[in-house]
Each structure stands twice: as structure tokens, then as C-alpha cells.
Design an enzyme around this catalytic site. Structure first.
Site, PDB file in Angstrom:
ATOM      1  N   HIS A 141     -15.542  -5.364   0.612  1.00 19.45           N
ATOM      2  CA  HIS A 141     -15.751  -6.821   0.644  1.00 19.45           C
ATOM      3  C   HIS A 141     -14.409  -7.542   0.826  1.00 19.45           C
ATOM      4  CE1 HIS A 141     -17.744 -10.639  -0.741  1.00 19.45           C
ATOM      5  NE2 HIS A 141     -16.502 -10.901  -1.117  1.00 19.45           N
ATOM      6  N   GLU A 142     -13.414  -7.122   0.061  1.00 14.18           N
ATOM      7  CA  GLU A 142     -12.084  -7.753   0.162  1.00 14.18           C
ATOM      8  C   GLU A 142     -11.474  -7.536   1.545  1.00 14.18           C
ATOM      9  OE1 GLU A 142     -10.818  -9.831  -2.006  1.00 14.18           O
ATOM     10  OE2 GLU A 142     -12.678  -9.512  -3.079  1.00 14.18           O
ATOM     11  N   HIS A 145     -12.906  -9.912   4.054  1.00 20.49           N
ATOM     12  CA  HIS A 145     -12.259 -11.235   4.089  1.00 20.49           C
ATOM     13  C   HIS A 145     -10.988 -11.175   4.936  1.00 20.49           C
ATOM     14  CE1 HIS A 145     -14.682 -13.590   1.325  1.00 20.49           C
ATOM     15  NE2 HIS A 145     -14.515 -12.760   0.316  1.00 20.49           N
ATOM     16  N   GLU A 199     -18.393 -15.626   2.118  1.00 22.51           N
ATOM     17  CA  GLU A 199     -18.906 -14.579   1.226  1.00 22.51           C
ATOM     18  C   GLU A 199     -19.910 -13.676   1.944  1.00 22.51           C
ATOM     19  OE1 GLU A 199     -18.071 -13.671  -2.192  1.00 22.51           O
ATOM     20  OE2 GLU A 199     -16.479 -14.485  -0.998  1.00 22.51           O
TER      21      GLU A 199
HETATM   22 ZN   LIG Z   1     -15.570 -12.664  -1.399  1.00 19.62          ZN
END
Ligand SMILES: [Zn+2]
Length: 276
Positions: A141-142, A145, A199
Site C-alpha cells: 500500500h505504501e 502511494h 487511498e
Molecule cells: Zn494510504
């Protein structure tokens, strides 16, 4: 100073600097939104590296950097398997100066700065009792981004509202707008809540990276459930920058279905280590 002149200068600075980009390829999960950027990747990434180097030096000084060799090895193995998968989204990412450290801090947190500089806090590993699959979900997830350059985009959006002030400041000799960009990069990455759009994109890219690396993408769902369970007693710091939203689990379930074949393929191909 002529007020009209200041506004004109701000507009010129903005329109000259703004470009529409596609930071990533769509991948199997289909992330296809165009982005407007007012800062260059090179500038943001260089400042991120500066901020990261400073922060890791500080952590070292305080004796909280990579204290537990087994934990560090575990995190490095996981991100080491995720990183080669980033080429599914962008070709240049394989050459990024990726780096990951474990910080001894009782906070449930992890982040990836622009250009691939990561940190995981021991609070996240310990309080969540995170499995390897769940840690792959967090780091995927990181990394998502970072691949989408969300910090650069968020900074570009902020400049849109602050440019007039910044340019005015520069004209009045109040200092360079870019004077403390490193601090801004760190602040936007680590402190500001991300939008729902950002997100969702990071979630989708995260599950695909994990699946391709041979980590069970379902773990993204159990990870969020664990985070939300903690939220009652001691709200995880991670939730303040990665705000939960009602549709997240439903979207993750859809995406997990899409990437399951990639996970099975990776397992069959022996990407995942046996017995995990
Ligand atoms: Zn996030």
C-alpha cells in the site's frame, strides 16, 4: 507593489509549471486516473532523499534504528520481494534507490517517501501481530502511494492555493518558496491525511504487488480489520494518514478476486518461499 502584477505572476508560474501525467500503468487492478503536477519528480524525490537521510541519522543517534536484526531481515525480505513487482506499474521504479528501515517506536505506523524510502515502526509489527502477508499488504500500500507520486500530487494541489502567497513572498524578498521543501515532503507524506481517491489507488496497487510477490492478497482485508479493532483503544497513527472509508473492504474484496490468479501463478512459480 501592484496587486494585479502579483496575481499575474502567480498565474504565469502555475500555468507554466502544470502538466498532466500518468505516473503509472494501469496494472491488472486498473488504476487509470490522470494527474496534474506543478512540481517535477526529480525535485520532490531529491528533497525526499534529503529528509529521509536526516531522519534516519536522527533515529541512529537516538538508538532506535534497526535494533532487532531478525525484524530488519524480515522487513527487508518482504520489501525485497515487492520491489521487483513495481515494474508492472512503472518501468523506472526498478532503478529507484529503494531503502527500508525498522524504527523502534511504539507507534502503529509505516510510510514510503517519494522515490522509495521506507520505514516501518515496531509498534505496527508488534501491536498488530502482523503476519508476513499483512506486512506485505502494508508495504505494498505504501509503495503504491510512492509509485503514484501522491505526495508530489498533494504538494502540487497545495501550491495551487498557496502560489499567490508564495510568489508574493518571493517578490517581497520574504524568502524562497522552495526553501524548506524537504520538510514539506516529509510532512505531506507522514502527517497529512490522504484523500479517498489516493487511498483506493494505493489499496489496489498494494494488493497487486503483494499477489505478484507471492503474498496472499487477502491479508489486506485482515490488516484493515486489525487496524480498526485497535482504533477503539489506541487509534493507530497510520489510520490518521490513511483514513478508513466505508467502501474500502468491498473494493478490496473485488480487487483481491482480480489478482488471485497472479498470486496463484507466483506460488506455482516458486516466488514465495515454502512453508510461509
Ligand atoms: Zn494510504
Amino acid at each position: 507593489m501592484n496587486r494585479k502584477l502579483i496575481v499575474l505572476a502567480a498565474c504565469a508560474a502555475l500555468s507554466a509549471g502544470c502538466e498532466t501525467v500518468d505516473t503509472t500503468k494501469a496494472g491488472a487492478v486498473g488504476v487509470e486516473r490522470h494527474q496534474r503536477m506543478a512540481l517535477s519528480s526529480a525535485q520532490v524525490n531529491a528533497e525526499a532523499q534529503k529528509a529521509y537521510a536526516q531522519m534516519m541519522a536522527e533515529a541512529q543517534k537516538k538508538g532506535v534504528l534497526d535494533r532487532d536484526a531478525a525484524q530488519v531481515a524480515r522487513i527487508k525480505t518482504i520489501v525485497g520481494r515487492l520491489i521487483p513487482q513495481t515494474t508492472a506499474f512503472r518501468d523506472d521504479a526498478a532503478k529507484w534507490p529503494w531503502e527500508a528501515h525498522v524504527i523502534t517506536l511504539d507507534e502503529v505506523n509505516a510510510w514510503c517517501m517519494p522515490g522509495g524510502k521506507m520505514a516501518v515502526y515496531t509498534g505496527l509489527i508488534n501491536k498488530l501481530q502482523a503476519t508476513d502477508d499483512e506486512l506485505a499488504a502494508v508495504m505494498g500500500h505504501e509503495i503504491g502511494h510512492a509509485l503514484r507520486e501522491h505526495t508530489r500530487e498533494q504538494m502540487s494541489q497545495q501550491m495551487g492555493t498557496q502560489a499567490a502567497i508564495g510568489v508574493a513572498g518571493a517578490l517581497f524578498g520574504l524568502g524562497d518558496v522552495g526553501q524548506n521543501v524537504a520538510g514539506m515532503v516529509a510532512n505531506v507524506t507522514m502527517e497529512l491525511p490522504k484523500s479517498r481517491t489516493h487511498e483506493t489507488e494505493a489499496d489496489r496497487i498494494g494488493v497487486e504487488l503483494a499477489a505478484r510477490a507471492g503474498y496472499n492478497p487477502q491479508a489486506a482485508i485482515s490488516l484493515w480489520q486489525k487496524m480498526e479493532k485497535l482504533a477503539g483503544s489506541q487509534p493507530p497513527k497510520w489510520l490518521s494518514t490513511h483514513p478508513p472509508h466505508a467502501d474500502r473492504i468491498a473494493d478490496l474484496q473485488n480487487q483481491v478476486q482480480k489478482v488471485m490468479p497472479l498470486y496463484q501463478q507466483a506460488r506455482a512459480g516458486g516466488t514465495a518461499s515454502a512453508g510461509k
